[in-house]
Structure formats: structure tokens, C-alpha cells
Design an enzyme around this catalytic site. Structure first.
Site, PDB file in Angstrom:
ATOM      1  N   ASP A   1       4.147   0.524  12.074  1.00 31.98           N
ATOM      2  CA  ASP A   1       2.955  -0.101  11.488  1.00 31.98           C
ATOM      3  C   ASP A   1       2.792  -1.562  11.912  1.00 31.98           C
ATOM      4  O   ASP A   1       1.799  -2.199  11.550  1.00 31.98           O
ATOM      5  CB  ASP A   1       3.000  -0.008   9.957  1.00 31.98           C
ATOM      6  CG  ASP A   1       2.665   1.391   9.455  1.00 31.98           C
ATOM      7  OD1 ASP A   1       2.231   2.227  10.261  1.00 31.98           O
ATOM      8  OD2 ASP A   1       2.845   1.649   8.244  1.00 31.98           O
TER       9      ASP A   1
ATOM     10  N   ARG B   1      -9.152  -0.127   4.251  1.00 31.00           N
ATOM     11  CA  ARG B   1      -8.311   0.926   3.673  1.00 31.00           C
ATOM     12  C   ARG B   1      -6.929   0.379   3.337  1.00 31.00           C
ATOM     13  O   ARG B   1      -6.310   0.796   2.381  1.00 31.00           O
ATOM     14  CB  ARG B   1      -8.110   2.062   4.701  1.00 31.00           C
ATOM     15  CG  ARG B   1      -9.246   3.051   4.778  1.00 31.00           C
ATOM     16  CD  ARG B   1      -8.830   4.193   5.680  1.00 31.00           C
ATOM     17  NE  ARG B   1      -7.489   4.634   5.321  1.00 31.00           N
ATOM     18  CZ  ARG B   1      -6.679   5.340   6.094  1.00 31.00           C
ATOM     19  NH1 ARG B   1      -7.072   5.713   7.280  1.00 31.00           N
ATOM     20  NH2 ARG B   1      -5.478   5.689   5.689  1.00 31.00           N
TER      21      ARG B   1
ATOM     22  N   CYS C   1      -5.332  13.478  12.914  1.00 33.89           N
ATOM     23  CA  CYS C   1      -5.879  12.153  12.638  1.00 33.89           C
ATOM     24  C   CYS C   1      -5.731  11.331  13.896  1.00 33.89           C
ATOM     25  O   CYS C   1      -5.156  11.784  14.883  1.00 33.89           O
ATOM     26  CB  CYS C   1      -5.181  11.498  11.463  1.00 33.89           C
ATOM     27  SG  CYS C   1      -3.597  10.813  11.864  1.00 33.89           S
TER      28      CYS C   1
ATOM     29  N   LYS D   1       0.835  -1.203   0.000  1.00 35.39           N
ATOM     30  CA  LYS D   1       0.000   0.000   0.000  1.00 35.39           C
ATOM     31  C   LYS D   1       0.869   1.252   0.000  1.00 35.39           C
ATOM     32  O   LYS D   1       0.645   2.180  -0.774  1.00 35.39           O
ATOM     33  CB  LYS D   1      -0.903   0.005   1.239  1.00 35.39           C
ATOM     34  CG  LYS D   1      -1.538   1.356   1.515  1.00 35.39           C
ATOM     35  CD  LYS D   1      -2.429   1.342   2.737  1.00 35.39           C
ATOM     36  CE  LYS D   1      -1.767   1.711   4.033  1.00 35.39           C
ATOM     37  NZ  LYS D   1      -1.435   3.144   4.191  1.00 35.39           N
ATOM     38  N   ASN D   2       1.863   1.284   0.897  1.00 33.70           N
ATOM     39  CA  ASN D   2       2.641   2.506   1.061  1.00 33.70           C
ATOM     40  C   ASN D   2       3.619   2.771  -0.079  1.00 33.70           C
ATOM     41  O   ASN D   2       4.262   3.817  -0.123  1.00 33.70           O
ATOM     42  CB  ASN D   2       3.392   2.497   2.401  1.00 33.70           C
ATOM     43  CG  ASN D   2       2.447   2.741   3.565  1.00 33.70           C
ATOM     44  OD1 ASN D   2       1.270   3.053   3.363  1.00 33.70           O
ATOM     45  ND2 ASN D   2       2.959   2.609   4.777  1.00 33.70           N
TER      46      ASN D   2
ATOM     47  N   ARG E   1       0.421  14.520  13.326  1.00 27.92           N
ATOM     48  CA  ARG E   1       0.936  14.221  11.988  1.00 27.92           C
ATOM     49  C   ARG E   1       0.957  15.436  11.059  1.00 27.92           C
ATOM     50  O   ARG E   1       0.232  15.507  10.067  1.00 27.92           O
ATOM     51  CB  ARG E   1       0.138  13.089  11.351  1.00 27.92           C
ATOM     52  CG  ARG E   1       0.242  11.811  12.144  1.00 27.92           C
ATOM     53  CD  ARG E   1      -0.469  10.671  11.474  1.00 27.92           C
ATOM     54  NE  ARG E   1       0.367   9.986  10.512  1.00 27.92           N
ATOM     55  CZ  ARG E   1      -0.034   8.919   9.833  1.00 27.92           C
ATOM     56  NH1 ARG E   1      -1.234   8.449   9.973  1.00 27.92           N
ATOM     57  NH2 ARG E   1       0.778   8.323   8.992  1.00 27.92           N
TER      58      ARG E   1
ATOM     59  N   ARG F   1      -4.504  10.872   4.510  1.00 27.41           N
ATOM     60  CA  ARG F   1      -3.425  11.860   4.603  1.00 27.41           C
ATOM     61  C   ARG F   1      -2.453  11.792   3.428  1.00 27.41           C
ATOM     62  O   ARG F   1      -1.905  12.802   2.995  1.00 27.41           O
ATOM     63  CB  ARG F   1      -2.601  11.569   5.856  1.00 27.41           C
ATOM     64  CG  ARG F   1      -3.044  12.203   7.100  1.00 27.41           C
ATOM     65  CD  ARG F   1      -2.063  11.799   8.184  1.00 27.41           C
ATOM     66  NE  ARG F   1      -0.686  12.034   7.753  1.00 27.41           N
ATOM     67  CZ  ARG F   1      -0.079  13.195   7.804  1.00 27.41           C
ATOM     68  NH1 ARG F   1      -0.688  14.235   8.289  1.00 27.41           N
ATOM     69  NH2 ARG F   1       1.169  13.320   7.389  1.00 27.41           N
TER      70      ARG F   1
HETATM   71  C1  UD1 Z   1       4.219   6.859   6.508  1.00 25.94           C
HETATM   72  C2  UD1 Z   1       3.352   5.663   6.244  1.00 25.94           C
HETATM   73  C3  UD1 Z   1       2.705   5.166   7.530  1.00 25.94           C
HETATM   74  C4  UD1 Z   1       3.785   4.897   8.586  1.00 25.94           C
HETATM   75  C5  UD1 Z   1       4.707   6.107   8.746  1.00 25.94           C
HETATM   76  C6  UD1 Z   1       5.893   5.830   9.647  1.00 25.94           C
HETATM   77  C7  UD1 Z   1       2.632   6.049   3.966  1.00 25.94           C
HETATM   78  C8  UD1 Z   1       1.526   6.390   3.036  1.00 25.94           C
HETATM   79  N1  UD1 Z   1       2.329   6.037   5.280  1.00 25.94           N
HETATM   80  O1  UD1 Z   1       3.369   7.895   7.007  1.00 25.94           O
HETATM   81  O2  UD1 Z   1       1.998   3.958   7.252  1.00 25.94           O
HETATM   82  O3  UD1 Z   1       3.171   4.634   9.823  1.00 25.94           O
HETATM   83  O4  UD1 Z   1       5.224   6.518   7.463  1.00 25.94           O
HETATM   84  O5  UD1 Z   1       6.600   4.751   9.190  1.00 25.94           O
HETATM   85  O6  UD1 Z   1       3.733   5.769   3.552  1.00 25.94           O
HETATM   86  N2  UD1 Z   1       6.438  14.500  10.896  1.00 25.94           N
HETATM   87  C9  UD1 Z   1       6.559  15.834  11.181  1.00 25.94           C
HETATM   88  N3  UD1 Z   1       6.431  16.726  10.164  1.00 25.94           N
HETATM   89  C10 UD1 Z   1       6.182  16.350   8.873  1.00 25.94           C
HETATM   90  C11 UD1 Z   1       6.074  14.980   8.592  1.00 25.94           C
HETATM   91  C12 UD1 Z   1       6.202  14.070   9.623  1.00 25.94           C
HETATM   92  O7  UD1 Z   1       6.778  16.225  12.322  1.00 25.94           O
HETATM   93  O8  UD1 Z   1       6.090  17.213   7.993  1.00 25.94           O
HETATM   94  C13 UD1 Z   1       6.582  13.502  11.992  1.00 25.94           C
HETATM   95  C14 UD1 Z   1       5.301  12.713  12.226  1.00 25.94           C
HETATM   96  O9  UD1 Z   1       4.414  13.388  13.086  1.00 25.94           O
HETATM   97  C15 UD1 Z   1       5.838  11.437  12.821  1.00 25.94           C
HETATM   98  C16 UD1 Z   1       7.165  11.246  12.098  1.00 25.94           C
HETATM   99  O10 UD1 Z   1       7.500  12.517  11.561  1.00 25.94           O
HETATM  100  O11 UD1 Z   1       6.074  11.590  14.189  1.00 25.94           O
HETATM  101  C17 UD1 Z   1       7.143  10.228  10.975  1.00 25.94           C
HETATM  102  O12 UD1 Z   1       6.060  10.501  10.129  1.00 25.94           O
HETATM  103  P1  UD1 Z   1       6.097  10.193   8.567  1.00 25.94           P
HETATM  104  O13 UD1 Z   1       7.229   9.306   8.234  1.00 25.94           O
HETATM  105  O14 UD1 Z   1       6.004  11.490   7.821  1.00 25.94           O
HETATM  106  O15 UD1 Z   1       4.738   9.418   8.359  1.00 25.94           O
HETATM  107  P2  UD1 Z   1       3.890   9.396   7.046  1.00 25.94           P
HETATM  108  O16 UD1 Z   1       4.772   9.640   5.869  1.00 25.94           O
HETATM  109  O17 UD1 Z   1       2.678  10.241   7.219  1.00 25.94           O
END
Ligand code: UD1
Length: 418
Positions: free
Chosen positions: A305, A397, A117, A22-23, A122, A93
């Protein structure tokens, strides 16, 4: 809305095939926006989030259609709308992944902010700061990110926190930039590397994806390409726990054990037999798993995850352990529901202390996020009696036919309308 009715206690036996990740599917589909050419993706999982991004791409004017059961053909030649509306972004998201590609190719975009969320705030501040560093002018208006840019210019960008979709968004933006971009402290997840593979087939010049430093030499335009999406390591890990928790023996086919190293090692430490084979892994559950401490980390650490699923296994393990969530805040929504099934868990801050119990008992439960729902299904598979798991749109999902795959392994699981 459907729910799952599960009668616990059946050891799972047999063979299960893992779907595409999925990711990886979500950013790879978004990458289709970067080119006028046709992108052919194989091994696309049929699940809710993929349907959502296809809907978003269609809304923007791209043509996407399924070819057979697991191939998608995507052509973004006719994109005429540059706005990702709130209705689509709020359900997923990862819709924010269209921001980088839209800006890179069309020089402007309007994308709804995802908002809070279930698993913590996030934010997308790192995506926005990176795009600004590449030259975008960004403002926030009425809940939307409004951005425009002449042409992106290569830059050196450091991520304060490793972000998976943040890295992906910037990699896509930088692919069409003028000059070279360096992403430092980039996310190292296999899905990031898979995206770079597709982009390189489209004509991008990306090196280092899968490590913390990614170098992207911008090019003028990208072309169509064909690519097979990597297997879903989280789905594979979920089935490994399903085999382990039910004391079953399952052949998990079409997965890449190299992508699951931390999960495999932890399960082995807990006494689960795991053998790597050519096309996957064979998992055999012990009579009773041993409690092991777990701390989630970005890849190659133990995936956040997989935290909820591992906790389900620990609720019935011998001994006690701590499970620390260090990637997201507020990712213990499954705990209260596991307690209702008889688990013994105490949460203090970002750590859950789990004392294994002899048995869980079936109960009506529901969860508010994808992996939390998966952990409840796993607990229900071993609980005594009947459980009903509601709100399974979360499961749908992110898992392709989880209930049918479990049923094919002998689980007593039925989907019924609520
Ligand atoms: C992706 C995955 C999700 C997984 C996560 C962590 C997808 C579609 N989803 O989510 O399944 O659980 O990686 O492995 O690939 N953060 C910030 N600022 C930002 C972005 C992130 O502070 O602009 C923080 C987040 O709050 C979190 C950490 O960084 O604490 C990691 O988040 P991130 O890797 O960005 O998660 P996603 O990409 O949303």
C-alpha cells in the site's frame, strides 16, 4: 465528481494529525456483528470505505451512529438480514469481512463474490477454504457465496498465502467456534492484532495475533466493548513521502513509528531525515532523494500500500532503482500516468525500473485505485506547473481529507467539481 487541482513546488511545512487506520476500522466494524452488545469505536476515520461498511451493517439491520466526529457506536442486536448484496460488495472488497461474523453468530450468510478489481484478481478462496475447514457448507450460486454451518468447530488452518482479510475473517469465525483454532502462516499486520485486541475485549480468547501463528479458543458468546483504533500507518507513510518529495519538514502526529519501520528505513536510506518522537515522527526532505530499490512484502516488509507513493518519490530521485511488487499482480496503474508527467519508468513483469529525472511537469492525470491516486497527488506536489487529478473518489475511499490536510501544510491544492 470532484477533481484536485494542484500547483506544484511548495515545500510542505507544519504539523499534520494522522487518522485512525482504514484497514483496522473495516474489520473492527464487521466484528460488531459478533455480539448483541454495544461496540464503541474511537478514532474511526471519516472516509468512503467506512461509510460503505456502515451502510452494509445498516442493511443487515445493525444500528450504527456517529457520536461526535470520530466515534462510532454500533449495536448488532437487531440484525435481520444475512445477505451482503453485490451493489455494496462491488464497491469495496472488504465487505467480505461480514461473512465470518454472520456465519459465526447466525449460522448462515449470503455474500456477493467481490469479482475482479483494478489490482489483480484478488480471490477469496483462502477465506472460503478456511471457513469450510471450520465446518461451513459453502456453495457458489449466481455470483454469491452461500454458506451455512451448525456451529463452527475449531481446526488447524494453514494459509498458502498470507492474507490480511482472510486471517481476519477466520479469526472472527473461530472466536465463537467450539474448541480451539490454530491459524498458521497468518497475516502479521498490525490491523490483525488490533482486531484481536477488540475481540479479546469482547470476551474472545485469542493469542498470537501479530505473529504468523494465532490461537483462538472459541467461546459461547461475545459482549460489547470500547476500543480505540490504531493510527493509519499508510496515511502516515504517505505524508512522510509528501514531506520528502517537496523538500519540506513535517511533524506527523498521532502515528506509531513501530508500525512503519520498513517505510522509515527505506526513506532514511534514500536520504530523508526521520526522527521518531513521542507522538509520531518528524520528516525532513533532502535537496534530492537518492534512488533505492524496493520490494513489497507482507508485514513487517515494505507495504504494498506504500509502493505507488514510494515510486512517486523515486521518479525525482538521483540515480535509478527497481521497485518490485510481490504481493499483488497488476499494481502499477500509476506508471502510465507518472510517465505523462515526465517520469522515466519501464515495467518488466512485476518490477518497475525507475530512472530519476530532474523535474516532473504538471499534467492532467487520473488513477484507477486508491494508492495509485495518492502517488499522483504526491508527484503533482513537486511537478512544475499545474496538475489535475481526476477520479478522486478513489482517494476519498481511503484517505480522510487528504486535500485539506495537505493544504494545511502549505500545498497549493484545491478540490473543484469536474
Ligand atoms: C488487505 C488490505 C489492502 C492491502 C492488502 C495487502 C484491507 C481492508 N485491505 O487486502 O489494503 O493492500 O491487504 O497488504 O485490509 N489471496 C489469495 N486468496 C485469498 C486471499 C488473498 O490468493 O483468498 C492473495 C491476493 O490475491 C494477494 C495476497 O493474497 O496476492 C494478499 O492479499 P490479502 O492480504 O488477502 O489482501 P486483502 O486482505 O484483500
Amino acid at each position: 465528481m470532484d477533481k484536485l487541482v494542484i500547483h506544484g513546488g511548495k515545500p510542505l511545512q507544519g504539523e499534520v494529525r494522522i487518522s485512525g487506520a482504514k484497514n483496522a476500522a473495516l474489520p473492527l466494524l464487521a466484528a460488531g456483528l459478533l455480539s448483541e452488545g454495544e461496540i464503541r469505536l474511537e478514532n474511526v476515520p471519516r472516509l468512503g470505505d467506512v461509510r460503505t461498511i456502515l451502510k452494509l451493517l445498516a442493511h443487515l439491520g445493525a444500528e450504527a451512529r456517529w457520536e461526535g466526529t470520530e466515534e462510532v457506536s454500533l449495536c448488532a442486536k437487531g440484525v435481520h438480514c444475512l445477505e451482503a448484496p453485490y451493489e455494496l460488495v462491488k464497491t469495496m472488497r472488504a465487505s467480505v469481512l461480514v461473512l465470518g461474523p454472520l456465519l459465526a453468530r447466525f449460522r448462515q450468510a449470503r455474500v456477493s463474490l467481490p469479482g475482479g478489481c483494478a489490482i489483480g484478481p484478488r480471490p477469496i478462496n483462502l477465506h472460503l477454504a478456511g471457513l469450510a475447514k471450520l465446518g461451513a457448507e459453502i456453495s457458489l450460486e449466481e455470483g454469491y457465496v452461500e454458506a451455512k454451518v451448525g456451529r463452527f468447530k475449531g481446526a488447524r488452518i494453514y494459509f498458502d498465502t498470507q492474507s490480511v482479510t482472510g486471517t481476519e475473517n477466520l479469526m472472527m469465525a473461530a472466536a465463537l467456534a467450539q474448541g480451539t483454532t490454530f491459524l498458521e502462516n497468518a497475516a502479521c499486520e498490525p490491523e490483525v492484532a488490533d482486531l484481536a485486541d477488540l475481540l479479546n475485549k469482547m470476551g474472545a480468547r485469542i493469542e498470537g495475533a501479530g505473529t504468523a501463528t494465532i490461537t483462538i479458543e472459541g467461546v459461547e458468546a461475545l459482549r460489547g466493548a470500547r476500543h480505540r483504533i490504531i493510527p493509519d500507518r499508510i496515511e502516515a507513510g504517505t505524508f512522510a513521502v509528501a514531506a520528502a518529495i517537496t523538500r519540506g519538514e513535517v511533524q506527523i502526529r498521532d502515528c506509531l513509528p513501530d508500525h512503519m519501520e520498513a517505510v522509515i528505513l527505506k526513506l532514511q536510506e534514500a536520504g530523508v531525515e526521520i526522527h521518531k518522537e513521542d507522538a509520531g515522527v518528524r520528516v525532513k526532505g533532502p535537496d534530492r532523494a537518492k534512488a533505492v530499490d524496493v520490494r513489497t512484502q507482507p508485514y513487517p516488509g515494505f507495504a504494498t500500500d506504500m509502493q505507488a507513493q514510494m515510486m512517486a518519490l523515486m521518479t525525482v530521485a538521483e540515480g535509478h532503482c527497481s521497485i518490485t511488487e510481490s504481493v499483488f499482480e497488476n499494481r502499477f496503474m500509476h506508471v502510465n500516468e507518472l510517465l505523462r508527467m515526465g517520469a522515466d519508468i519501464r515495467v518488466a513483469g512485476s518490477t518497475a525500473f525507475v530512472r530519476g529525472v530532474e523535474r516532473l511537469s504538471g499534467a492532467p492525470v487520473m488513477a484507477t485505485d486508491l494508492r495509485a491516486s495518492a502517488s499522483l497527488v504526491l508527484a503533482a506536489l513537486v511537478a512544475q506547473g499545474t496538475s489535475t487529478v481526476s477520479r478522486i473518489y478513489h482517494l476519498d475511499r481511503g484517505y480522510e481529507a487528504l486535500d485539506r490536510k495537505l493544504a494545511s501544510l502549505g500545498a497549493e491544492i484545491e478540490r473543484v467539481p469536474e
